[in-house]
Design a protein around this motif. Structure first.
Motif, PDB file in Angstrom:
ATOM      1  N   LEU A 140      16.393  36.329  40.539  1.00 48.95           N
ATOM      2  CA  LEU A 140      16.322  34.914  40.167  1.00 48.95           C
ATOM      3  C   LEU A 140      17.582  34.122  40.499  1.00 48.95           C
ATOM      4  CD1 LEU A 140      14.398  35.122  36.773  1.00 48.95           C
ATOM      5  CD2 LEU A 140      13.566  34.189  38.945  1.00 48.95           C
ATOM      6  N   THR A 141      18.769  34.689  40.299  1.00 51.45           N
ATOM      7  CA  THR A 141      19.976  33.905  40.555  1.00 51.45           C
ATOM      8  C   THR A 141      20.050  33.482  42.015  1.00 51.45           C
ATOM      9  OG1 THR A 141      21.171  35.008  38.768  1.00 51.45           O
ATOM     10  CG2 THR A 141      22.488  33.874  40.431  1.00 51.45           C
ATOM     11  N   GLY A 142      19.832  34.412  42.925  1.00 53.10           N
ATOM     12  CA  GLY A 142      19.850  34.067  44.339  1.00 53.10           C
ATOM     13  C   GLY A 142      18.759  33.088  44.713  1.00 53.10           C
ATOM     14  N   LEU A 143      17.605  33.203  44.066  1.00 58.57           N
ATOM     15  CA  LEU A 143      16.506  32.284  44.365  1.00 58.57           C
ATOM     16  C   LEU A 143      16.783  30.889  43.807  1.00 58.57           C
ATOM     17  CD1 LEU A 143      13.411  34.605  43.842  1.00 58.57           C
ATOM     18  CD2 LEU A 143      14.552  33.969  45.981  1.00 58.57           C
ATOM     19  N   TYR A 144      17.461  30.805  42.663  1.00 58.84           N
ATOM     20  CA  TYR A 144      17.859  29.471  42.179  1.00 58.84           C
ATOM     21  C   TYR A 144      18.877  28.836  43.120  1.00 58.84           C
ATOM     22  CZ  TYR A 144      15.293  28.956  37.854  1.00 58.84           C
ATOM     23  OH  TYR A 144      14.289  28.765  36.939  1.00 58.84           O
ATOM     24  N   ASP A 145      19.723  29.652  43.730  1.00 61.06           N
ATOM     25  CA  ASP A 145      20.625  29.118  44.739  1.00 61.06           C
ATOM     26  C   ASP A 145      19.827  28.525  45.899  1.00 61.06           C
ATOM     27  OD1 ASP A 145      23.477  29.002  45.887  1.00 61.06           O
ATOM     28  OD2 ASP A 145      22.367  30.031  47.464  1.00 61.06           O
ATOM     29  N   ALA A 146      18.786  29.235  46.319  1.00 58.07           N
ATOM     30  CA  ALA A 146      17.925  28.715  47.388  1.00 58.07           C
ATOM     31  C   ALA A 146      17.232  27.428  46.963  1.00 58.07           C
ATOM     32  CB  ALA A 146      16.885  29.768  47.769  1.00 58.07           C
TER      33      ALA A 146
END
Length: 552
Positions: A100-106
């Motif tokens: 989730l953290t990386g996807l929120y960055d996206a």
């Protein structure tokens, strides 16, 4: 038995029966996915086996990571650099929540990415089974499209919707795969992008273009601001700047989109930027912005006359009203403005830009002499790295004081690409992002990662991933033994400095244990040689620089 030998008759293996997972994999490959970062586990084995077959065919590459958060950051960075689609892959429950953290960055930086989640079997969903998490609900906020593939679903169409959402809308596309659905036989054809979207290079409305051209023609000191939204449209914007004789500054996320070695490039605007950019912002009588949404870090006053160009209508006037909002592709709009304004240069800012750079470079050089006996200062580090970094390098930077110093001191060359966790500002981004960048460019361009010790510690085990897959990444690690940005914030707010110190290993020695070339630098005189050696090394390398937390 044949004499003393025991012979066993083994039947030929049954030919593979095409499955739903094969349809999904073929569809995402058709949409351009050729790199997947993830972790194989018990609830995604059917899809993993389909990817194995695709890899054997040469259709994609799979990178097995050590933490799913790194997979999401790598896929996101791939999209930021190329504008194209990569995927991250995880099991049910914690594997998917780790994405989730990386996807929120996206999500917040508008980077295309595809996320694929395994899931418990359909019959076990909602019954408290092992790793049973309602992933559709979990991903509802982060994903632009999220769908679960069940027995009667059109798998190719669902994957097409996920990929189209990612590519066209630059949002997260997400597919959930119940364990039983992955191996269902299927004779359905794969999907693909043909006929599913049009040309994104849209011209602005004539009235808005005319208003912008008329306003520009009347100004003496226009300044162009570029954001990450026009990363792939800079050639036309630079030609417009040269036609206008106008300085170009970038947002922090867009650092490097015009080189600091260009005669109109003025560096980064805002708290992470250069005094050159601030000078021209203050002196300008009009702001012409491309692909920038004016976050609170940019520092442009709302009272400045602003022409804002963006292909996303929601980005126009996002935080405050602008004088002339222009919806259109950045490159197309820049070309049309250049054609509409003939013989435009009134004040050629090139000499003034050069003078401002001279003043700032003298200041930076003076800071290189700062020495409190507690480590190497940031000005020296980034001056040295700037001299050493190849002109076509991809540079991934982390979050913290190391990032602010990079934005301020490092001079990007035309042709370099800079990637960062922009609006989310997630510590730990840089090294996984470098893995994604390397997957995108291979050994055709050098890949450099920069972080502090706090950020690197979050995904340090990914050094082993880089070694496993032969990733040629040079990581520059600023080790000051603390979360320096947080210590500074505590002091500014008049709190006691508390719980920001770090107990670190010798990271260079740790790197060597992982099979990475590791060097530790304590003397500024050794810095240039260490960085040159790391860049020349044909594989992963780490330069640990012992730095002074106070000399930023």
């Amino acid at each position: 038995m044949r004499g003393e030998e025991l012979w066993v008759d083994i039947a030929d293996p049954e030919p593979h029966q095409r499955s739903t997972s094969d349809v999904l994999v073929e569809t995402m490959v058709n949409w351009g996915v050729n790199s997947v970062f993830g972790m194989v586990g018990h609830s995604n084995l059917g899809f993993a086996d389909a990817m194995r077959r695709a890899e054997e065919r040469g259709d994609l590459r799979y990178f097995g990571i050590r933490h799913e958060g790194a997979a999401a950051f790598a896929a996101t960075a791939y999209g930021k650099l190329t504008g194209e689609l990569a995927a991250c892959f995880a099991i049910a429950g914690p594997g998917s929540t780790n994405l989730l953290t990386g996807l929120y960055d996206a999500k917040v930086d508008r980077s295309p990415v595809l996320a694929i989640s395994g899931q418990v079997a359909t019959s076990q969903r909602g019954r408290g089974a092992f790793q049973d998490v309602d992933l559709e609900s979990v991903f509802r906020d982060v994903a632009g499209y999220s769908g679960s593939v069940h027995a009667t679903a059109d798998a190719a169409e669902m994957m097409t919707l996920a990929c189209k959402t990612a590519v066209v809308d630059r949002r997260v596309g997400h597919i959930v795969l119940p364990d039983d659905a992955q191996t269902m036989p299927s004779d359905k054809p794969a999907g693909g992008p043909d006929g599913r979207f049009g040309d994104r290079a849209i011209a602005p409305p004539a009235a808005a273009l005319a208003a912008a051209a008329n306003r520009l023609a009347k100004t003496e000191r226009p300044m162009i601001v570029v954001g990450a939204g026009v990363r792939h449209e800079m050639d036309s914007i630079i030609k417009l700047a040269e036609h206008l004789g106008a300085p170009i500054v970038t947002t922090f996320k867009a650092k490097g989109q015009i080189g600091d070695d260009h005669e109109l490039g003025c560096g980064v605007l805002g708290r992470s930027g250069t005094p050159i950019a601030s000078w021209f912002k203050n002196e300008s009588d009009l702001i012409l912005a491309f692909g920038a949404s004016f976050s609170n870090h940019t520092g442009i006053a709302a009272y400045k006359p602003i022409i804002q160009v963006d292909e996303d209508p929601m980005a126009l006037g996002r935080f405050h009203s602008v004088d002339i909002p222009v919806q259109g592709n950045g490159a197309v709009t820049a070309d049309l403005l250049r054609e509409a304004i003939s013989d435009r240069v009134r004040i050629d800012h090139r000499p003034e830009v050069a003078e401002r750079w001279r003043i700032w470079r003298e200041e930076k050089a003076s800071r290189c002499h700062d020495d409190q006996g507690k480590g190497i200062n940031a000005a020296t580090l980034f001056a040295t790295l700037g001299d050493a970094a190849p002109a076509d390098a991809v540079i991934c930077v982390d979050v913290g004081n190391n990032t602010y110093s990079y934005g301020r001191y490092f001079e990007a060359q035309q042709g370099q690409s800079v990637l960062m966790s922009g609006y989310l500002g997630s510590i730990g981004f840089s090294f996984p992002a470098a893995m994604g960048a390397w997957a995108a460019v291979g050994d055709s361009r050098p890949v450099i990662s920069v972080s502090g010790d706090g950020g690197f510690g979050q995904y340090a085990m990914e050094l082993n991933t880089a070694v496993k897959y032969g990733m040629n990444i040079t990581h520059v690690l600023m080790n000051n033994g603390e979360l320096g940005k947080i210590s500074k914030e505590q002091r500014v707010a008049e709190f006691d400095v508390w719980q920001t110190s770090l107990h670190n290993p010798n990271f260079a020695a740790f790197a060597e244990l992982c099979g990475v070339k590791g060097q530790r630098v304590t003397d500024p005189a050794d810095l240039a040689g260490a960085i040159a050696d790391a860049l020349a090394h044909p594989g992963a390398a780490l330069v640990e620089v012992m730095t002074d937390a106070a000399l930023l």
